[in-house]
Design an enzyme around this catalytic site. Structure first.
Site, short mmCIF file in Angstrom:
data_model
loop_
_atom_site.label_atom_id
_atom_site.label_comp_id
_atom_site.label_asym_id
_atom_site.label_seq_id
_atom_site.Cartn_x
_atom_site.Cartn_y
_atom_site.Cartn_z
N SER A 99 93.14 53.09 72.57
CA SER A 99 92.61 54.32 71.98
C SER A 99 91.10 54.17 71.70
CB SER A 99 93.41 54.66 70.72
OG SER A 99 93.24 56.01 70.35
N ASP A 156 84.84 57.68 54.62
CA ASP A 156 83.66 58.54 54.59
C ASP A 156 82.91 58.47 55.92
OD1 ASP A 156 84.25 59.31 52.03
OD2 ASP A 156 82.86 57.91 51.07
N HIS A 192 101.80 57.00 72.17
CA HIS A 192 100.40 56.58 72.17
C HIS A 192 100.25 55.10 71.83
CE1 HIS A 192 96.10 56.91 71.91
NE2 HIS A 192 96.07 56.69 70.61
#
Length: 304
Positions: free
Chosen positions: A130, A226, A285
């Protein structure tokens, strides 16, 4: 910004794992994307299983919200089966690697361009899942001399925003509220309950909850949410590239996954002319988690 980085050496049943002590490092903001300056690398946390130095090492790169321990059992098995050195790495802002504002693929590639030669692991077999697969692809395109062959696991160099639920995962994790001074089991139950309205799949929630850790009496996410939230749009796309990588390349796809569509194949062939496509029929996945034996068999077949 002061961060903690970790690397290690531990014994595992006749396999030697490399380990150094905790090190405190000063991390400066990356200059990536500013006037074309080279991204500044950070010292990544890694685990190295020893093997024959005469053959290229296997280097595993995890996906978004993962960490190097995702490949623990596979790394140990492949080290035994192949006799090769095997490296697993925490990407920046993941696992035990430093937190830093920049989360670009260029920066993650630069981290590896610095680490792999330091460890004497070039050229290597680069295996990325990924997000890690895109980092691996970019590194192979930028520095082909560092990559003996490449495996991209259920990802392509084409935009996956329309099929990826990771932006929703990051948002849901950021919204979690856990009181101080609760037990680990209570913290996990609370987090799972708060995630479940957004993420119905229990297996996915359990994967995300591996990032919940205790620090100073509080439970926090060890991933830098963040930074991930700020750069999630960049993580969903692959940086435009003109050069090709001509080394042997395997795109290993999950039969139940929608991340790599047939419409992606022309761009795959343009950038990776020697690409092979192989599908693991019963996998989604996370192929290495869904079908680990099939995953390892595909890697061994590609090495043969």
């Amino acid at each position: 910004m002061l961060s903690w980085a970790r690397t290690w050496r531990l014994p595992y049943g006749g396999l030697k794992l490399s380990r150094t002590s905790f090190s405190r490092v000063l991390v400066a903001p990356s200059s990536s994307g500013r006037g074309g300056a080279e991204p500044r690398s950070v010292p990544l946390s890694y685990q190295l299983l020893d093997g024959e130095a005469g053959r290229p090492a296997l280097v595993f790169l995890h996906g978004l919200l993962g960490c190097k321990t995702n490949f623990n059992s596979i790394a140990k098995a492949l080290a035994r089966q192949t006799g090769r050195r095997v490296l697993t790495v925490d990407a920046r802002n993941h696992g035990d690697s430093p937190h830093i504002p920049d989360m670009s693929y260029e920066a993650m590639s630069q981290d590896l361009q610095d680490l792999l030669p330091q460890l004497g692991l070039v050229p290597c077999v680069l295996i990325g899942h990924s997000m890690g697969g895109r980092t691996a692809m970019l590194l192979a395109l930028q520095r082909p001399e560092l990559v003996e062959r490449l495996v991209a696991v259920d990802i392509s160099p084409v935009n996956t925003t329309s099929v990826s639920e990771f932006p929703a995962y990051v948002a849901a994790m950021r919204a979690i509220d856990i009181p101080d001074e609760v037990s680990r089991s209570c913290a996990r139950k609370l987090a799972d309950k708060q995630l479940s309205p957004i993420i119905q799949d229990l297996v996915v929630r359990q994967f995300l909850l591996t990032n919940l850790v205790e620090a100073d009496g509080r439970f926090v996410w060890r991933v830098n949410l963040d930074a991930l939230a700020q750069h999630i749009d960049k993580i969903m796309v692959f940086p435009p590239q003109q050069e090709s990588y001509h080394g042997p390349t395997l795109f290993l796809l999950g039969g139940h996954s929608k991340f790599v569509h047939p419409s992606h194949h022309p761009e795959i062939r343009r950038l990776f002319p020697r690409a092979q496509m192989q599908t693991v029929p019963n996998a989604g996945h996370w192929i290495h988690s869904d079908c680990p034996q099939d995953f390892m068999a595909a890697i061994r077949g590609f090495l043969a």
